[in-house]
Design a protein around this motif. Structure first.
Motif, short mmCIF file in Angstrom:
data_model
loop_
_atom_site.label_atom_id
_atom_site.label_comp_id
_atom_site.label_asym_id
_atom_site.label_seq_id
_atom_site.Cartn_x
_atom_site.Cartn_y
_atom_site.Cartn_z
N LYS A 99 0.84 -1.21 0.00
CA LYS A 99 0.00 0.00 0.00
C LYS A 99 0.88 1.26 0.00
N ASP A 100 1.96 1.23 0.80
CA ASP A 100 2.86 2.39 0.84
C ASP A 100 3.50 2.63 -0.53
N VAL A 101 3.88 1.53 -1.19
CA VAL A 101 4.48 1.67 -2.52
C VAL A 101 3.46 2.27 -3.50
N LEU A 102 2.22 1.77 -3.41
CA LEU A 102 1.17 2.29 -4.30
C LEU A 102 0.97 3.79 -4.10
N THR A 103 0.97 4.20 -2.84
CA THR A 103 0.80 5.63 -2.54
C THR A 103 1.94 6.42 -3.17
N LEU A 104 3.14 5.91 -3.01
CA LEU A 104 4.32 6.61 -3.57
C LEU A 104 4.23 6.71 -5.10
N VAL A 105 3.89 5.59 -5.71
CA VAL A 105 3.85 5.52 -7.17
C VAL A 105 2.74 6.41 -7.75
N ASN A 106 1.63 6.49 -7.02
CA ASN A 106 0.48 7.22 -7.57
C ASN A 106 0.42 8.68 -7.16
N GLN A 107 1.38 9.15 -6.34
CA GLN A 107 1.20 10.47 -5.75
C GLN A 107 1.14 11.61 -6.77
N ASP A 108 1.84 11.46 -7.89
CA ASP A 108 1.81 12.56 -8.86
C ASP A 108 0.87 12.29 -10.04
N ARG A 109 0.09 11.24 -9.90
CA ARG A 109 -0.76 10.91 -11.04
C ARG A 109 -2.15 11.53 -10.91
N VAL A 110 -2.65 12.00 -12.02
CA VAL A 110 -4.00 12.56 -12.02
C VAL A 110 -4.85 11.61 -12.86
N PHE A 111 -5.88 11.06 -12.24
CA PHE A 111 -6.74 10.13 -12.96
C PHE A 111 -7.95 10.88 -13.53
N THR A 112 -8.02 10.95 -14.85
CA THR A 112 -9.20 11.57 -15.44
C THR A 112 -9.75 10.65 -16.53
N ILE A 137 -4.33 1.52 -12.86
CA ILE A 137 -3.80 1.54 -14.24
C ILE A 137 -4.91 1.88 -15.23
N MET A 138 -6.07 1.28 -15.00
CA MET A 138 -7.17 1.52 -15.94
C MET A 138 -7.66 2.97 -15.88
N SER A 139 -7.76 3.50 -14.66
CA SER A 139 -8.19 4.90 -14.53
C SER A 139 -7.19 5.81 -15.22
N ASN A 173 -5.48 5.18 -17.66
CA ASN A 173 -5.64 5.04 -19.11
C ASN A 173 -7.00 5.49 -19.61
N GLY A 174 -7.74 6.16 -18.74
CA GLY A 174 -8.97 6.80 -19.21
C GLY A 174 -10.24 6.00 -19.02
N PHE A 175 -10.16 4.85 -18.36
CA PHE A 175 -11.39 4.08 -18.15
C PHE A 175 -12.12 4.59 -16.92
N ASP A 176 -13.45 4.61 -17.03
CA ASP A 176 -14.27 4.96 -15.88
C ASP A 176 -14.56 3.64 -15.15
N ILE A 177 -14.20 3.61 -13.86
CA ILE A 177 -14.33 2.36 -13.11
C ILE A 177 -15.35 2.51 -12.00
N CYS A 178 -16.22 1.51 -11.88
CA CYS A 178 -17.08 1.44 -10.69
C CYS A 178 -16.46 0.37 -9.80
N ASP A 179 -15.75 0.83 -8.76
CA ASP A 179 -15.05 -0.11 -7.87
C ASP A 179 -15.97 -0.45 -6.70
N ASN A 223 -1.17 -5.25 -16.88
CA ASN A 223 -0.86 -4.39 -18.02
C ASN A 223 -1.61 -4.80 -19.29
N LYS A 224 -2.12 -6.04 -19.30
CA LYS A 224 -2.84 -6.50 -20.49
C LYS A 224 -4.27 -5.98 -20.52
N VAL A 225 -4.73 -5.54 -19.35
CA VAL A 225 -6.15 -5.28 -19.23
C VAL A 225 -6.63 -4.09 -20.06
N ASN A 226 -5.77 -3.09 -20.24
CA ASN A 226 -6.21 -1.91 -20.99
C ASN A 226 -6.54 -2.25 -22.43
#
Ligand code: B12
Length: 215
Positions: free
Chosen positions: A70-83, A111-113, A115-121, A198-201
């Motif tokens: 979880k800590d790694v995910l936070t670090l990796v995603n901190q500068d990412r903007v999901f739109t 990863i999907m977000s 790449n522009g996918f709208d996700i209902c989690d 990575n194959k999912v997109n």
């Protein structure tokens, strides 16, 4: 494979959080794709799982592994903007009933977000009825199920059977991930399985860009 990647597998297997975080920071600075780094850490968690099965690690070690992840995910995603940039229908995603493992789900939906996918989690321990409700609400054509424990396979099977019973199966493509393989895909009745987020997109793009279901 770069040395840093090899070291990540070992550091995660040893649950050496400081080393894992330092290696990830170094990897990111070197411009390595974050998801390549995450995949090495995932391989490390496989080793943690093996040691747990042998009785050399305990539940607390599984918890530690998930905290590091979880800590790694936070670090990796901190500068990412999901739109959401693509006008695809919403993809419904969840960890199936009785299962609470969600790290793989969170990475894949991230990863999907990105790449522009709208996700209902839908979260974890999700009963089949909730998946059906979400498919109806969002008019979804792709349902992603994740599961890591053996009981999850029956939950996946039941969810897919419920999609069939409620008349949604013919137009939805079901992708399963987690600790799955071709036998699990056949058992559950899913359309695709993958353990490679990575194959999912590409897979989802292909499904959603065609009007008909691909199986
Ligand atoms: C961390 C962990 C936990 C954490 C989970 C925390 C969390 N928030 O997720 C905690 C401590 C809570 C936990 C609990 C348990 N766990 Co556990 N856990 C693990 C461990 C070590 C790592 C799992 C993980 O996160 N891996 C990293 C992620 C990134 O990998 P991943 O999920 O496979 O996801 C990747 C791909 O599969 C893909 N992906 C995943 N889902 C999807 C879906 C789609 C659609 C797509 C396209 C892709 C995709 O994307 C990811 C990136 O590539 C595994 C060991 C292992 N080998 O997996 C055991 C393991 C899964 N756990 C196990 C067990 C037994 C348990 C417990 C029953 C222990 C207990 N006695 O209570 C409980 C179960 C609770 C429950 N009801 O679910 C067993 C399951 C054995 C089995 N066959 O049933 C394992 C295999 C360990 C072992 N070898 O014994 N666990």
């Amino acid at each position: 494979m770069l040395k840093i990647q090899k070291m990540l597998v070992g550091a995660m297997a040893r649950l050496d959080e400081t080393m894992v975080m330092n290696l990830v920071k170094q990897g990111l600075q070197m411009g390595i794709n974050p998801y390549v780094l995450l995949e090495e850490i995932r391989l490390g968690t496989d080793r943690v799982g093996e040691l747990y099965s042998k009785g050399e690690y305990f539940l607390s070690d599984l918890i530690m592994a998930s905290e590091i992840f979880k800590d790694v995910l936070t670090l990796v995603n901190q500068d990412r903007v999901f739109t959401a940039i693509a006008s695809y229908p919403t993809v419904v995603f969840g960890t199936v009933e009785n299962d609470i493992h969600d790290i793989g789900k969170n990475i894949t939906t991230g990863i999907m977000s990105y790449n522009g996918f709208d996700i209902c989690d839908l979260g974890v321990d999700v009963p089949g009825e909730k998946f059906v409700e979400a498919v109806e609400l969002h008019n979804s054509r792709v349902v992603c199920l994740t599961g890591l424990i053996t009981e999850a396979f029956d939950s996946m099977k039941n969810t897919i059977a419920l999609l069939e019973k409620t008349g949604h199966r013919a137009r939805t493509t079901v992708i399963i991930g987690g600790l799955v393989n071709e036998s699990v895909r056949i058992y559950t009745g899913a359309d695709y399985w993958t353990t490679d987020c990575n194959k999912v997109n590409e897979l989802c793009r292909n499904i959603l860009m065609t009007n008909r279901k691909i199986v």
